[in-house]
Motif scaffolding. Structure first.
Motif, short mmCIF file in Angstrom:
data_model
loop_
_atom_site.label_atom_id
_atom_site.label_comp_id
_atom_site.label_asym_id
_atom_site.label_seq_id
_atom_site.Cartn_x
_atom_site.Cartn_y
_atom_site.Cartn_z
N VAL A 286 0.82 -1.21 0.00
CA VAL A 286 0.00 0.00 0.00
C VAL A 286 0.86 1.27 0.00
CG1 VAL A 286 -0.37 0.21 2.50
CG2 VAL A 286 -2.11 1.02 0.93
N GLY A 287 1.99 1.27 0.68
CA GLY A 287 2.87 2.44 0.70
C GLY A 287 3.41 2.76 -0.68
N LEU A 288 3.84 1.74 -1.42
CA LEU A 288 4.34 1.94 -2.78
C LEU A 288 3.23 2.44 -3.70
CD1 LEU A 288 6.52 -1.27 -3.13
CD2 LEU A 288 7.32 1.08 -2.83
N TYR A 289 2.05 1.89 -3.55
CA TYR A 289 0.91 2.30 -4.37
C TYR A 289 0.57 3.77 -4.13
CZ TYR A 289 -3.82 2.75 -6.13
OH TYR A 289 -4.93 3.19 -6.79
N LEU A 290 0.52 4.17 -2.86
CA LEU A 290 0.20 5.56 -2.54
C LEU A 290 1.26 6.51 -3.07
CD1 LEU A 290 -1.19 5.22 1.08
CD2 LEU A 290 -2.48 5.73 -1.00
N LYS A 291 2.52 6.14 -2.95
CA LYS A 291 3.61 6.96 -3.47
C LYS A 291 3.46 7.15 -4.98
CE LYS A 291 7.53 9.13 -3.02
NZ LYS A 291 7.61 10.39 -2.34
N LYS A 292 3.14 6.07 -5.67
CA LYS A 292 2.94 6.15 -7.12
C LYS A 292 1.78 7.07 -7.46
CE LYS A 292 1.73 3.41 -11.13
NZ LYS A 292 1.15 2.17 -11.60
N GLN A 293 0.68 6.96 -6.73
CA GLN A 293 -0.49 7.81 -6.98
C GLN A 293 -0.16 9.28 -6.73
OE1 GLN A 293 -2.12 5.29 -8.77
NE2 GLN A 293 -3.72 6.72 -8.27
N GLN A 294 0.61 9.55 -5.69
CA GLN A 294 0.99 10.93 -5.38
C GLN A 294 1.89 11.50 -6.46
OE1 GLN A 294 2.55 10.28 -1.48
NE2 GLN A 294 0.54 10.21 -0.55
N LEU A 295 2.81 10.71 -6.98
CA LEU A 295 3.68 11.17 -8.07
C LEU A 295 2.87 11.46 -9.33
CD1 LEU A 295 6.76 8.85 -7.55
CD2 LEU A 295 6.63 11.31 -7.10
N LEU A 296 1.87 10.62 -9.61
CA LEU A 296 0.98 10.87 -10.74
C LEU A 296 0.19 12.16 -10.54
CD1 LEU A 296 -0.39 7.29 -11.49
CD2 LEU A 296 1.04 8.69 -12.98
N TYR A 297 -0.28 12.38 -9.33
CA TYR A 297 -1.03 13.60 -9.00
C TYR A 297 -0.16 14.84 -9.25
CZ TYR A 297 -3.36 17.15 -6.17
OH TYR A 297 -3.96 18.31 -5.74
N ILE A 298 1.08 14.80 -8.79
CA ILE A 298 1.99 15.93 -8.98
C ILE A 298 2.28 16.15 -10.46
CG2 ILE A 298 4.35 16.75 -8.58
CD1 ILE A 298 4.13 15.32 -5.80
N ALA A 299 2.50 15.07 -11.21
CA ALA A 299 2.75 15.18 -12.65
C ALA A 299 1.55 15.79 -13.37
CB ALA A 299 3.10 13.82 -13.23
N ASP A 300 0.35 15.34 -13.03
CA ASP A 300 -0.86 15.87 -13.63
C ASP A 300 -1.04 17.36 -13.29
OD1 ASP A 300 -1.47 13.44 -14.77
OD2 ASP A 300 -2.97 12.90 -13.24
N LEU A 301 -0.74 17.72 -12.05
CA LEU A 301 -0.85 19.10 -11.62
C LEU A 301 0.13 19.99 -12.38
CD1 LEU A 301 -2.22 21.07 -9.67
CD2 LEU A 301 -0.49 20.47 -7.98
N LYS A 302 1.37 19.53 -12.53
CA LYS A 302 2.38 20.29 -13.30
C LYS A 302 1.94 20.44 -14.75
CE LYS A 302 6.56 19.34 -10.66
NZ LYS A 302 7.88 18.71 -10.68
N LYS A 303 1.39 19.38 -15.32
CA LYS A 303 0.93 19.43 -16.71
C LYS A 303 -0.19 20.46 -16.87
CE LYS A 303 -1.02 16.45 -20.28
NZ LYS A 303 -1.51 15.10 -20.56
N GLU A 304 -1.12 20.45 -15.93
CA GLU A 304 -2.25 21.39 -15.97
C GLU A 304 -1.77 22.83 -15.82
OE1 GLU A 304 -6.17 22.33 -16.59
OE2 GLU A 304 -5.28 20.34 -16.70
#
Length: 57
Positions: free
Chosen positions: A36-54
């Motif tokens: 679960v820790g690895l999964y959450l870290k991956k989701q957070q990195l995706l969130y940051i990438a999406d935010l930067k893209k936006e």
């Protein structure tokens, strides 16, 4: 898995931003607790990438 996470945004020098994530998650399968820790870290990195893209960064 169910739960929630919160991201707190704070300004830092050089016009940057710091994000502090706080998670509260429960997993029904004890074996999934290992991942679960690895999964959450991956989701957070995706969130940051999406935010930067936006934001065009």
């Amino acid at each position: 898995m169910n739960g929630h996470w919160i991201g707190i945004f704070s300004p830092v020098s050089n016009n940057g931003t710091k994000i502090k994530f706080t998670e509260k998650v429960s997993v029904n399968n004890p074996i999934m607790n290992l991942f679960v820790g690895l999964y959450l870290k991956k989701q957070q990195l995706l969130y940051i990438a999406d935010l930067k893209k936006e934001l065009g960064e």
